[in-house]
Design a protein around this motif. Structure first.
Motif, PDB file in Angstrom:
ATOM      1  N   THR A  50       0.828  -1.207   0.000  1.00 15.09           N
ATOM      2  CA  THR A  50       0.000   0.000   0.000  1.00 15.09           C
ATOM      3  C   THR A  50       0.865   1.261   0.000  1.00 15.09           C
ATOM      4  O   THR A  50       0.574   2.224  -0.724  1.00 15.09           O
ATOM      5  CB  THR A  50      -0.946  -0.003   1.224  1.00 15.09           C
ATOM      6  N   VAL A  51       1.928   1.266   0.787  1.00 15.04           N
ATOM      7  CA  VAL A  51       2.839   2.420   0.801  1.00 15.04           C
ATOM      8  C   VAL A  51       3.487   2.587  -0.573  1.00 15.04           C
ATOM      9  O   VAL A  51       3.573   3.706  -1.102  1.00 15.04           O
ATOM     10  CB  VAL A  51       3.907   2.268   1.913  1.00 15.04           C
ATOM     11  N   GLY A  52       3.928   1.481  -1.178  1.00 17.02           N
ATOM     12  CA  GLY A  52       4.521   1.543  -2.520  1.00 17.02           C
ATOM     13  C   GLY A  52       3.548   2.094  -3.547  1.00 17.02           C
ATOM     14  O   GLY A  52       3.902   2.926  -4.392  1.00 17.02           O
ATOM     15  N   THR A  53       2.300   1.645  -3.467  1.00 16.17           N
ATOM     16  CA  THR A  53       1.272   2.136  -4.395  1.00 16.17           C
ATOM     17  C   THR A  53       1.009   3.617  -4.182  1.00 16.17           C
ATOM     18  O   THR A  53       0.854   4.372  -5.153  1.00 16.17           O
ATOM     19  CB  THR A  53      -0.031   1.335  -4.207  1.00 16.17           C
ATOM     20  N   LEU A  61       1.141  11.667 -10.314  1.00  9.89           N
ATOM     21  CA  LEU A  61       0.452  12.955 -10.256  1.00  9.89           C
ATOM     22  C   LEU A  61       1.404  14.113 -10.522  1.00  9.89           C
ATOM     23  O   LEU A  61       0.982  15.187 -10.954  1.00  9.89           O
ATOM     24  CB  LEU A  61      -0.244  13.141  -8.905  1.00  9.89           C
ATOM     25  N   HIS A  62       2.699  13.915 -10.245  1.00  6.40           N
ATOM     26  CA  HIS A  62       3.710  14.934 -10.533  1.00  6.40           C
ATOM     27  C   HIS A  62       4.432  14.662 -11.854  1.00  6.40           C
ATOM     28  O   HIS A  62       5.509  15.204 -12.105  1.00  6.40           O
ATOM     29  CB  HIS A  62       4.726  15.010  -9.382  1.00  6.40           C
ATOM     30  N   ASP A  63       3.843  13.807 -12.703  1.00 12.54           N
ATOM     31  CA  ASP A  63       4.395  13.459 -14.019  1.00 12.54           C
ATOM     32  C   ASP A  63       5.813  12.908 -13.941  1.00 12.54           C
ATOM     33  O   ASP A  63       6.666  13.207 -14.774  1.00 12.54           O
ATOM     34  CB  ASP A  63       4.355  14.659 -14.969  1.00 12.54           C
ATOM     35  N   ILE A  64       6.065  12.092 -12.911  1.00 14.42           N
ATOM     36  CA  ILE A  64       7.356  11.424 -12.757  1.00 14.42           C
ATOM     37  C   ILE A  64       7.118   9.928 -12.884  1.00 14.42           C
ATOM     38  O   ILE A  64       6.235   9.379 -12.216  1.00 14.42           O
ATOM     39  CB  ILE A  64       7.976  11.738 -11.376  1.00 14.42           C
ATOM     40  N   ASP A  65       7.885   9.262 -13.742  1.00 15.14           N
ATOM     41  CA  ASP A  65       7.780   7.810 -13.877  1.00 15.14           C
ATOM     42  C   ASP A  65       8.372   7.180 -12.616  1.00 15.14           C
ATOM     43  O   ASP A  65       9.560   7.322 -12.344  1.00 15.14           O
ATOM     44  CB  ASP A  65       8.532   7.344 -15.118  1.00 15.14           C
ATOM     45  N   PRO A  66       7.554   6.467 -11.818  1.00 16.13           N
ATOM     46  CA  PRO A  66       8.040   5.946 -10.545  1.00 16.13           C
ATOM     47  C   PRO A  66       8.846   4.648 -10.653  1.00 16.13           C
ATOM     48  O   PRO A  66       9.291   4.114  -9.639  1.00 16.13           O
ATOM     49  CB  PRO A  66       6.743   5.691  -9.768  1.00 16.13           C
ATOM     50  N   PHE A  67       9.023   4.143 -11.852  1.00 16.36           N
ATOM     51  CA  PHE A  67       9.718   2.865 -12.025  1.00 16.36           C
ATOM     52  C   PHE A  67      11.016   3.060 -12.762  1.00 16.36           C
ATOM     53  O   PHE A  67      10.994   3.527 -13.882  1.00 16.36           O
ATOM     54  CB  PHE A  67       8.817   1.894 -12.797  1.00 16.36           C
ATOM     55  N   PRO A  68      12.138   2.750 -12.201  1.00 18.57           N
ATOM     56  CA  PRO A  68      12.388   2.373 -10.814  1.00 18.57           C
ATOM     57  C   PRO A  68      12.448   3.607  -9.933  1.00 18.57           C
ATOM     58  O   PRO A  68      12.772   4.692 -10.384  1.00 18.57           O
ATOM     59  CB  PRO A  68      13.742   1.681 -10.887  1.00 18.57           C
ATOM     60  N   GLY A  69      12.133   3.405  -8.668  1.00 18.09           N
ATOM     61  CA  GLY A  69      12.134   4.527  -7.739  1.00 18.09           C
ATOM     62  C   GLY A  69      11.920   4.063  -6.313  1.00 18.09           C
ATOM     63  O   GLY A  69      12.008   2.866  -6.010  1.00 18.09           O
ATOM     64  N   PRO A  70      11.612   5.004  -5.428  1.00 14.06           N
ATOM     65  CA  PRO A  70      11.430   4.667  -4.007  1.00 14.06           C
ATOM     66  C   PRO A  70      10.309   3.658  -3.765  1.00 14.06           C
ATOM     67  O   PRO A  70      10.381   2.863  -2.836  1.00 14.06           O
ATOM     68  CB  PRO A  70      11.090   6.007  -3.353  1.00 14.06           C
ATOM     69  N   TRP A 186       1.592  -5.581 -16.890  1.00 17.95           N
ATOM     70  CA  TRP A 186       2.256  -4.314 -16.614  1.00 17.95           C
ATOM     71  C   TRP A 186       3.673  -4.315 -17.193  1.00 17.95           C
ATOM     72  O   TRP A 186       4.108  -3.340 -17.799  1.00 17.95           O
ATOM     73  CB  TRP A 186       2.286  -4.063 -15.110  1.00 17.95           C
ATOM     74  N   SER A 187       4.411  -5.416 -16.983  1.00 18.58           N
ATOM     75  CA  SER A 187       5.763  -5.511 -17.520  1.00 18.58           C
ATOM     76  C   SER A 187       5.766  -5.454 -19.044  1.00 18.58           C
ATOM     77  O   SER A 187       6.621  -4.808 -19.634  1.00 18.58           O
ATOM     78  CB  SER A 187       6.439  -6.804 -17.045  1.00 18.58           C
ATOM     79  N   LEU A 188       4.814  -6.149 -19.653  1.00 13.97           N
ATOM     80  CA  LEU A 188       4.709  -6.105 -21.116  1.00 13.97           C
ATOM     81  C   LEU A 188       4.486  -4.663 -21.598  1.00 13.97           C
ATOM     82  O   LEU A 188       5.116  -4.207 -22.542  1.00 13.97           O
ATOM     83  CB  LEU A 188       3.582  -7.003 -21.616  1.00 13.97           C
ATOM     84  N   ALA A 189       3.574  -3.972 -20.925  1.00 13.57           N
ATOM     85  CA  ALA A 189       3.287  -2.596 -21.315  1.00 13.57           C
ATOM     86  C   ALA A 189       4.478  -1.688 -21.049  1.00 13.57           C
ATOM     87  O   ALA A 189       4.830  -0.847 -21.876  1.00 13.57           O
ATOM     88  CB  ALA A 189       2.051  -2.088 -20.547  1.00 13.57           C
ATOM     89  N   LYS A 190       5.120  -1.856 -19.902  1.00 11.49           N
ATOM     90  CA  LYS A 190       6.242  -0.987 -19.536  1.00 11.49           C
ATOM     91  C   LYS A 190       7.424  -1.200 -20.474  1.00 11.49           C
ATOM     92  O   LYS A 190       8.044  -0.238 -20.942  1.00 11.49           O
ATOM     93  CB  LYS A 190       6.656  -1.289 -18.085  1.00 11.49           C
ATOM     94  N   MET A 191       7.736  -2.467 -20.768  1.00  7.91           N
ATOM     95  CA  MET A 191       8.860  -2.756 -21.660  1.00  7.91           C
ATOM     96  C   MET A 191       8.524  -2.369 -23.099  1.00  7.91           C
ATOM     97  O   MET A 191       9.416  -2.097 -23.893  1.00  7.91           O
ATOM     98  CB  MET A 191       9.251  -4.231 -21.592  1.00  7.91           C
TER      99      MET A 191
END
Length: 194
Positions: A50-53, A61-70, A186-191
């Motif tokens: 839940t924290v990760g989500t 919301l800030h237009d930053i791609d969170p993957f990879p990230g905190p 999700w991985s298919l879409a992200k890659m």
């Protein structure tokens, strides 16, 4: 299009929060022992998820791609907690498990699926000329898929052994299998760059 974007962005967090609350309530209602410990670890895992989500939502919301990230720190900590919870459920069910056979099955499952996933999704030839971030994304996607396989295998042990509370194991397995499929898409879409 805007409504779909925001519904898709926010729909995961309320469900994850509700599951976390239910897991904590369940752990508090059980008597002390391995079953209570298992549900406590489920609650810890779901809290981490839940924290990760939530971090992911704020990033988008800030237009930053969170993957990879905190958020990946919390998503990654979700898996060890899930593994501990599944092991405690196996212990609570008093199932005799051949741990060497289970370890061998897990290795075969993870390596087999991991190889399939690597060559069909991550396309290592495309990674040769990629940035470091793209390589990290590929390896994180592979790690998530492998860890999904291990947790599915442990939950499958509970389901296939015929424990008296089979319905709980079935619901856990079905929920996690759904998450596994969502991770794949999700991985298919992200890659694929979507």
């Amino acid at each position: 299009e805007t409504v779909t974007h925001y519904v898709g962005l926010f729909c995961d967090d309320p469900a994850a929060l509700a599951a976390t609350v239910v897991a904590f309530a369940t752990s508090r209602s059980l008597p002390a022992g391995p079953r209570r410990t298992a549900w406590t670890w489920f609650a810890v895992a779901l809290t981490s998820y839940t924290v990760g989500t939530s971090i992911t939502i704020v990033s988008w919301l800030h237009d930053i791609d969170p993957f990879p990230g905190p958020s990946d720190v919390f998503f990654s900590s979700f898996y060890p907690a899930m593994l501990v919870a599944a092991l405690y459920l196996i212990r609570a069910a008093e199932i005799r498990v051949s741990w060497s056979q289970l370890f061998l099955d897990a290795v075969i499952f993870v390596v087999g699926f991991g190889t399939f996933f690597w060559f069909l999704v991550n396309r290592p030839n495309a990674l040769v000329h990629s940035t470091e971030i793209d390589v990290i994304k590929a390896y994180l996607s592979e790690a998530y898929a492998g860890l999904d396989c291990v947790v599915l295998l442990l939950l499958g042990v509970l389901l296939l052994t015929g424990v008296e509370r089979r319905r709980v194991a079935l619901y856990l397995m079905a929920g996690f299998a759904t998450m596994f499929m969502a991770d794949l898409f999700w991985s298919l879409a992200k890659m694929g760059g979507y």
